[in-house]
Design a protein around this motif. Structure first.
Motif, PDB file in Angstrom:
ATOM      1  N   SER A 545      21.790  22.694-114.731  1.00  0.00           N
ATOM      2  CA  SER A 545      21.652  22.652-116.247  1.00  0.00           C
ATOM      3  C   SER A 545      22.119  23.968-116.899  1.00  0.00           C
ATOM      4  O   SER A 545      22.299  23.739-118.211  1.00  0.00           O
ATOM      5  CB  SER A 545      20.030  22.408-116.522  1.00  0.00           C
ATOM      6  OG  SER A 545      19.277  23.412-116.069  1.00  0.00           O
ATOM      7  N   HIS A 546      22.577  24.933-116.191  1.00  0.00           N
ATOM      8  CA  HIS A 546      22.858  26.348-116.854  1.00  0.00           C
ATOM      9  C   HIS A 546      23.966  26.550-116.061  1.00  0.00           C
ATOM     10  O   HIS A 546      24.151  27.639-115.533  1.00  0.00           O
ATOM     11  CB  HIS A 546      21.905  27.201-116.731  1.00  0.00           C
ATOM     12  CG  HIS A 546      20.659  27.092-117.419  1.00  0.00           C
ATOM     13  ND1 HIS A 546      19.497  26.049-117.012  1.00  0.00           N
ATOM     14  CD2 HIS A 546      20.305  27.240-118.935  1.00  0.00           C
ATOM     15  CE1 HIS A 546      18.644  25.981-117.861  1.00  0.00           C
ATOM     16  NE2 HIS A 546      18.779  26.452-118.804  1.00  0.00           N
ATOM     17  N   PRO A 547      25.349  25.952-116.224  1.00  0.00           N
ATOM     18  CA  PRO A 547      26.394  26.252-115.354  1.00  0.00           C
ATOM     19  C   PRO A 547      27.175  27.653-115.511  1.00  0.00           C
ATOM     20  O   PRO A 547      27.545  28.036-114.638  1.00  0.00           O
ATOM     21  CB  PRO A 547      27.319  25.098-115.650  1.00  0.00           C
ATOM     22  CG  PRO A 547      26.948  24.572-117.167  1.00  0.00           C
ATOM     23  CD  PRO A 547      25.511  24.639-117.153  1.00  0.00           C
ATOM     24  N   LEU A 548      26.894  28.147-116.839  1.00  0.00           N
ATOM     25  CA  LEU A 548      27.594  29.493-117.012  1.00  0.00           C
ATOM     26  C   LEU A 548      26.582  30.546-116.604  1.00  0.00           C
ATOM     27  O   LEU A 548      27.207  31.693-116.532  1.00  0.00           O
ATOM     28  CB  LEU A 548      27.936  29.559-118.448  1.00  0.00           C
ATOM     29  CG  LEU A 548      28.844  28.608-119.165  1.00  0.00           C
ATOM     30  CD1 LEU A 548      29.348  28.988-120.454  1.00  0.00           C
ATOM     31  CD2 LEU A 548      30.037  28.172-118.174  1.00  0.00           C
ATOM     32  N   TRP A 549      25.374  30.147-116.407  1.00  0.00           N
ATOM     33  CA  TRP A 549      24.660  31.404-115.880  1.00  0.00           C
ATOM     34  C   TRP A 549      24.715  31.526-114.128  1.00  0.00           C
ATOM     35  O   TRP A 549      24.268  32.302-113.640  1.00  0.00           O
ATOM     36  CB  TRP A 549      22.932  31.235-116.378  1.00  0.00           C
ATOM     37  CG  TRP A 549      23.062  31.920-117.700  1.00  0.00           C
ATOM     38  CD1 TRP A 549      23.882  32.370-118.398  1.00  0.00           C
ATOM     39  CD2 TRP A 549      21.762  31.674-118.453  1.00  0.00           C
ATOM     40  NE1 TRP A 549      23.430  32.538-119.670  1.00  0.00           N
ATOM     41  CE2 TRP A 549      22.031  32.174-119.830  1.00  0.00           C
ATOM     42  CE3 TRP A 549      20.501  31.141-118.151  1.00  0.00           C
ATOM     43  CZ2 TRP A 549      20.918  32.242-120.675  1.00  0.00           C
ATOM     44  CZ3 TRP A 549      19.599  31.107-119.088  1.00  0.00           C
ATOM     45  CH2 TRP A 549      19.956  31.692-120.406  1.00  0.00           C
ATOM     46  N   ASP A 550      24.990  30.085-113.820  1.00  0.00           N
ATOM     47  CA  ASP A 550      25.204  30.222-112.206  1.00  0.00           C
ATOM     48  C   ASP A 550      26.486  31.035-111.774  1.00  0.00           C
ATOM     49  O   ASP A 550      26.231  32.327-111.380  1.00  0.00           O
ATOM     50  CB  ASP A 550      25.368  28.967-111.794  1.00  0.00           C
ATOM     51  CG  ASP A 550      24.133  28.092-111.879  1.00  0.00           C
ATOM     52  OD1 ASP A 550      23.019  28.678-112.038  1.00  0.00           O
ATOM     53  OD2 ASP A 550      24.022  26.803-112.171  1.00  0.00           O
ATOM     54  N   ARG A 551      27.691  30.591-112.037  1.00  0.00           N
ATOM     55  CA  ARG A 551      28.802  31.620-111.824  1.00  0.00           C
ATOM     56  C   ARG A 551      29.884  30.842-112.881  1.00  0.00           C
ATOM     57  O   ARG A 551      30.589  30.075-112.361  1.00  0.00           O
ATOM     58  CB  ARG A 551      29.189  31.019-110.308  1.00  0.00           C
ATOM     59  CG  ARG A 551      28.425  31.626-109.274  1.00  0.00           C
ATOM     60  CD  ARG A 551      28.190  32.928-109.227  1.00  0.00           C
ATOM     61  NE  ARG A 551      29.541  33.779-109.060  1.00  0.00           N
ATOM     62  CZ  ARG A 551      29.901  33.861-107.852  1.00  0.00           C
ATOM     63  NH1 ARG A 551      29.198  33.600-106.678  1.00  0.00           N
ATOM     64  NH2 ARG A 551      31.099  34.498-107.669  1.00  0.00           N
TER      65      ARG A 551
END
Length: 637
Positions: A545-551
């Motif tokens: 749900s937080h793709p830009l915080w993953d990579r």
């Protein structure tokens, strides 16, 4: 054919990426010049138009509000007479509710939802263009009538029999009724587009539990629009039939019922409050994450609270009618439901507070507006529970207590989050940052000015000052509070002026923004700021749900879409698995022609019922041109 999911987009050379972007830019471009401006179906261009138009209506409605405060600052003031005051009072309410509050929330969704779900355009983009032109025509009709001294004067709620043929002479009430048709037709079109976009165009991997909360809020809102707004369209159409054709829907002498109007209007009217509030709540849940620097506390609780609020909103409308003589048992039911809806609102507030408590808050301007929203909305919610009680509501009904309550709910619960959202997404829309210094000054002026202006109205209501009066006698104990509220409104006006100056100045010469200046986790920040015409060179695929915080640097992508024609990825409803490639319509002038034909028919019908018959012919012609087969799927939607 299906799109394919591939690994992170790291193998393309700079030359290949440049060639891909150039081909997509050519395919998805909006032509320069007047024709391109009128024929575009780019959701970002249309969304910007919606937002700018809605804020113009906000400014106009604010001017009317200032005129009313000047009139009421002194007893027996002579700035305007009762007829002009009734027009201004009606115009202010109708303008703010139908031309600003609902449209601006849908406008933000038109721009942001396709980006947040990772697609290249909104579903039914030509319908989207049509909806904007219809909205613009409805607003122009209302304000042109005001300029010609033909503005509605029956209140934004247009109660019968005051708005009926017996008392509503002239065409003022008819203009109100048709303005409703314009704006609700526009809102319904956008709602359908949003539902399809969210259900079928999400990025691969964006399962239901990975959808951003703002997108969830707009999905619930879209269903509210689809289920609630037909009621007001039926009500306004029945009113214009009573006035123009001689039917008797609201005439008790001929078997009609004046309370039918109230039931139909408020069956729409109270869900409308949540049509305005739910998008704002979704904005808060989405914005609070980058400024708390952690995921929102209680994602599932936030989503379920949005859904519960939407369902419960249809069980509240009678609390607007507690003094209408309805059965006491029914009143008790609606008292209970009116209090019950405070529970999901409270859940959201505690989730937001928990997010801030467990995070590391960054007190930028958007977060200040979020905090201001929480404070003012809690006050509005508490007074809402008060007026849900039949004995208390009986005493303060139609007094300034109610005016204070709904301004705390609507300005506190919608405008504060909206202003924060403008600061937050301004770099995404314009590529420039708004001034933090001016933003914080505008927040404090608006927050202080709003509370100083509207909180005294609670006291005026408890002192018995009725709403909808254009003046009052000097021996009434209302002069001091009215003067204080009117002077405080100067602070509020100054805050909004500073906000507008900040937005205009920043759009022209603000500091250049990075693609993701807030380090936010949602997909709209995965593309350039402002986004290109095609939104994403490669459709992203997500796994959280937080793709830009993953990579954020190695997002997986969906491949297989052609670059020489407009194509979208269609995904499954629950798991967002790629199912097909779907053509997206190209630019077309036919939505504008259809909107013009519809506008002519609706305005003509104010004066003659035959307009519906003869006006349908040009509408049919434009729709034939719109849907006539032209050889490619892109031109046949």
């Amino acid at each position: 054919m299906k799109a394919n999911i591939s690994g992170p987009d790291t193998r393309d050379t700079d030359l290949e990426r440049s060639r891909l972007k150039a081909e997509l830019a050519e395919t998805w471009k909006t032509p320069c010049g007047l024709w391109g401006a009128l024929a575009t179906v780019d959701h970002k261009i249309i969304g910007r138009r919606y937002i700018l138009t809605a804020f113009v209506f906000l400014a106009l409605g604010g001017i009317l509000a200032a005129l009313m405060r000047i009139q009421l600052a002194q007893p027996e003031a002579r700035l305007m007479g009762p007829d002009r005051y009734n027009q201004i009072f009606t115009m202010h309410g109708a303008n703010m509710m139908f031309l600003f509050a609902v449209p601006v929330m849908e406008a933000m969704a038109v721009y942001l939802v396709p980006l947040m779900v990772g697609t290249r355009n909104i579903a039914f983009p030509r319908l989207n263009a049509f909806s904007y032109w219809i909205y613009l025509a409805g607003g122009a009709l209302l304000w042109l009538s005001f300029a010609l001294d033909m503005a509605p004067d029956v209140g934004w709620f247009a109660y019968v029999p005051l708005s009926g043929p017996q008392y509503g002479a002239g065409k003022r009430a008819d203009i109100w009724a048709q303005m409703i048709t314009f704006t609700e037709l526009s809102a319904l079109a956008v709602a359908v587009e949003l539902v399809v976009t969210i259900f079928k165009q999400r990025a691969p991997g964006m399962t239901l539990d990975r959808i951003p909360v703002f997108v969830w809020a707009m999905l619930v809102t879209a269903f509210l629009v689809i289920m609630a707004m037909p009621a007001i369209m039926v009500a306004s159409t029945s009113l214009i039939l009573d006035r123009l054709v001689g039917t008797h829907f609201y005439n008790p002498a001929e078997g009609g019922d004046v309370l039918l109007w109230q039931h139909l209007f408020w069956f729409f009217g109270h869900p409308e409050v949540y049509i305005i509030f739910l998008p704002a709540a979704g904005m808060v849940s989405t914005m609070i994450e980058p400024f708390a620097r952690r995921p929102a506390f209680g994602y599932l609780a936030l989503v379920m609270a949005l859904i519960a609020t939407g369902i419960l909103s249809f069980g509240l409308w009678v609390h607007h009618m507690f003094v209408a003589g309805l059965p006491r048992l029914g009143n008790s039911f609606f008292t209970a439901s009116s209090m019950a809806i405070a529970i999901p609102a409270g859940i959201q507030i505690f989730c937001w507070l928990g997010t801030l408590w467990d995070g590391k808050p960054l007190f930028a301007t958007p977060l200040l507006f979020i905090i201001g929203f929480i404070v003012t909305f809690v006050i509005g919610g508490l007074t809402g529970v008060m007026v849900a009680s039949v004995p208390f509501d009986t005493q303060v009904h139609d007094t300034y207590f109610v005016v204070a309550h709904f301004h705390y709910v609507l300005i506190g619960g919608a405008v504060f989050p909206l202003l924060g959202a403008v600061h937050y997404w301004f770099p995404k829309i314009t590529g420039r940052m708004m001034s933090e210094t001016l933003g914080k000054w505008s927040f404090w002026l608006i927050f202080i000015g709003f509370n100083l202006t509207f909180f005294p109205m609670h006291i005026l209501g408890l002192q018995g000052m009725p709403r909808r009066i254009y003046t009052y006698q000097p021996d009434m104990p209302w002069h001091g509070m009215n003067l204080f509220a009117s002077l405080s409104a100067i602070i509020l006006v100054a805050g909004f002026l500073l906000f507008f100056l900040n937005a205009i100045g920043s759009a022209r010469s603000g500091a250049a923004a990075r693609d993701n200046p807030w380090d936010a986790p949602t997909l709209e920040w995965a593309t350039a700021s402002p986004p290109p015409s095609y939104n994403f060179a490669r459709i992203p695929a997500v796994s959280s749900s937080h793709p830009l915080w993953d990579r954020s640097d190695i997002l997986a992508v969906a491949s297989g879409l052609r670059t020489d024609r407009r194509e979208l990825v269609v995904t499954s409803l629950v798991t967002a698995e790629p199912q097909a490639r779907e053509a997206s319509p190209r630019n077309s002038i036919w939505p504008l022609w259809a909107a013009i034909a519809t506008t002519v028919m609706l305005i003509w019908s104010i004066f003659s019922p035959w307009a519906v018959v003869w006006g349908s012919i040009p509408i049919a012609i434009t729709l034939i041109g719109w849907f006539w087969p032209k050889g490619t799927p892109e031109d046949e939607s």
